[in-house]
Design a protein around this motif. Sequence first.
Motif, PDB file in Angstrom:
ATOM      1  N   PRO A 119       0.826  -1.206   0.000  1.00 18.07           N
ATOM      2  CA  PRO A 119       0.000   0.000   0.000  1.00 18.07           C
ATOM      3  C   PRO A 119       0.864   1.261   0.000  1.00 18.07           C
ATOM      4  O   PRO A 119       1.722   1.441   0.867  1.00 18.07           O
ATOM      5  N   GLY A 120       0.682   2.103  -1.000  1.00 12.49           N
ATOM      6  CA  GLY A 120       1.383   3.367  -1.037  1.00 12.49           C
ATOM      7  C   GLY A 120       2.864   3.282  -1.317  1.00 12.49           C
ATOM      8  O   GLY A 120       3.592   4.250  -1.075  1.00 12.49           O
ATOM      9  N   ALA A 121       3.343   2.164  -1.831  1.00 11.50           N
ATOM     10  CA  ALA A 121       4.772   2.007  -2.116  1.00 11.50           C
ATOM     11  C   ALA A 121       4.946   1.145  -3.359  1.00 11.50           C
ATOM     12  O   ALA A 121       3.994   0.526  -3.853  1.00 11.50           O
ATOM     13  N   ALA A 122       6.171   1.104  -3.883  1.00 12.42           N
ATOM     14  CA  ALA A 122       6.456   0.352  -5.094  1.00 12.42           C
ATOM     15  C   ALA A 122       6.287  -1.147  -4.868  1.00 12.42           C
ATOM     16  O   ALA A 122       6.574  -1.669  -3.783  1.00 12.42           O
ATOM     17  N   ASP A 123       5.825  -1.843  -5.902  1.00 11.59           N
ATOM     18  CA  ASP A 123       5.763  -3.301  -5.848  1.00 11.59           C
ATOM     19  C   ASP A 123       7.169  -3.871  -5.699  1.00 11.59           C
ATOM     20  O   ASP A 123       8.152  -3.291  -6.174  1.00 11.59           O
ATOM     21  N   GLN A 124       7.229  -5.039  -5.047  1.00 14.39           N
ATOM     22  CA  GLN A 124       8.496  -5.755  -4.930  1.00 14.39           C
ATOM     23  C   GLN A 124       8.312  -7.201  -5.364  1.00 14.39           C
ATOM     24  O   GLN A 124       7.230  -7.782  -5.217  1.00 14.39           O
ATOM     25  N   LEU A 125       9.381  -7.757  -5.908  1.00 24.71           N
ATOM     26  CA  LEU A 125       9.408  -9.156  -6.313  1.00 24.71           C
ATOM     27  C   LEU A 125      10.440  -9.881  -5.464  1.00 24.71           C
ATOM     28  O   LEU A 125      11.630  -9.540  -5.481  1.00 24.71           O
ATOM     29  N   PHE A 126       9.976 -10.860  -4.702  1.00 15.95           N
ATOM     30  CA  PHE A 126      10.823 -11.666  -3.834  1.00 15.95           C
ATOM     31  C   PHE A 126      11.141 -12.966  -4.583  1.00 15.95           C
ATOM     32  O   PHE A 126      10.246 -13.790  -4.801  1.00 15.95           O
ATOM     33  N   ILE A 127      12.389 -13.130  -4.981  1.00 10.87           N
ATOM     34  CA  ILE A 127      12.794 -14.272  -5.795  1.00 10.87           C
ATOM     35  C   ILE A 127      13.390 -15.347  -4.892  1.00 10.87           C
ATOM     36  O   ILE A 127      14.320 -15.102  -4.126  1.00 10.87           O
ATOM     37  N   SER A 128      12.830 -16.529  -4.989  1.00 11.03           N
ATOM     38  CA  SER A 128      13.244 -17.660  -4.152  1.00 11.03           C
ATOM     39  C   SER A 128      14.676 -18.075  -4.453  1.00 11.03           C
ATOM     40  O   SER A 128      15.284 -17.637  -5.437  1.00 11.03           O
ATOM     41  N   GLY A 129      15.198 -18.952  -3.615  1.00  4.38           N
ATOM     42  CA  GLY A 129      16.468 -19.577  -3.923  1.00  4.38           C
ATOM     43  C   GLY A 129      16.399 -20.197  -5.311  1.00  4.38           C
ATOM     44  O   GLY A 129      15.520 -21.020  -5.582  1.00  4.38           O
ATOM     45  N   THR A 130      17.301 -19.802  -6.191  1.00  2.00           N
ATOM     46  CA  THR A 130      17.220 -20.120  -7.614  1.00  2.00           C
ATOM     47  C   THR A 130      18.541 -20.722  -8.066  1.00  2.00           C
ATOM     48  O   THR A 130      19.598 -20.117  -7.868  1.00  2.00           O
ATOM     49  N   ALA A 131      18.463 -21.889  -8.672  1.00  2.00           N
ATOM     50  CA  ALA A 131      19.679 -22.620  -9.030  1.00  2.00           C
ATOM     51  C   ALA A 131      19.699 -22.949 -10.514  1.00  2.00           C
ATOM     52  O   ALA A 131      18.830 -22.534 -11.290  1.00  2.00           O
TER      53      ALA A 131
END
Length: 300
Positions: free
Chosen positions: A193-205
């Motif tokens: 709410p009221g802030a930029a979207d974020q993308l949380f990227i999982s442990g990626t191999a």
Amino acid sequence: MWSVPAGGDSEPVPHRPLPEERIAPRLAGHPVIDWRIADPHIKGETAGWSYAANESVCLATLSITTPDANAADLARHVYRQLLDLREALGFPHLLRVWHYLSDINAGEGDAERYKRFCQGRLEVLQDHPSLLDRMPAATVVGSQLPGLHLQCLLTRTPPQPLENPRQVRAYEYPRRYGPSRPAFARAARMAWPGAADQLFISGTASILGHETRHPGDVAAQLSESLANVATLLETAGEPFAGRGLTTLEHLIVYLRDPGDIDTVETVLADRLPPGLAWTCRQAELCRRDLLVEVEALATA
């Protein structure tokens, strides 16, 4: 320091943060990247959990240092507690979970500790079918400190889980990877709410489909991992898509053999945007043929 978005100053929380330098030590010279909650007005401890929250998000940690405990039992115990905690605090959605499991590769076949952990976690989540449709972004790596150690972000509004078109959904892995499939999303997009979207990227191999690629080649595995991160950014849509890795806020590298750090630094110097913060931690990984794994946070 890194924080989920909110106004005002931030402060380190929770009261008893995970002893990360004992769990997955940073390699010499690499910066600290940790989580802070801005303007926390809810703080407390219960049943071993320590937590702090503002209006939008709750950060909670738990550290269980029981040596030689059954990994399935540990996973059942902590996930039952976690699901109770989210309801009690009024943050019902799992956004991001970090797991650090000691001796993650110990045991053969279905008795491997990582596979037993997946079994216990899935058994609990299957009692809450709605969670299987909205699984969180997650990391599971080895811990040098005995037991199981968790850090998680809980939210009041649901994140959007995302999958990687280059990879089989982890929950649909074939039987050869264990009796219970890993239960996590490849990434989770959060509209704050009221802030930029974020993308949380999982442990990626270095996994394509469901198979490890480039065994024995840490440079190629890291490059493949970054290609998977780039694909997740494209899959997230606007405003992440079309910008390569430039929306990344930070990157964390988990490296099985610290002797490979020079190779990692060479690859990242060539692939990452200038000035991007990244750090490297030593940890065993969920598959014995994986040499390196990355996770990331991106902000629109």
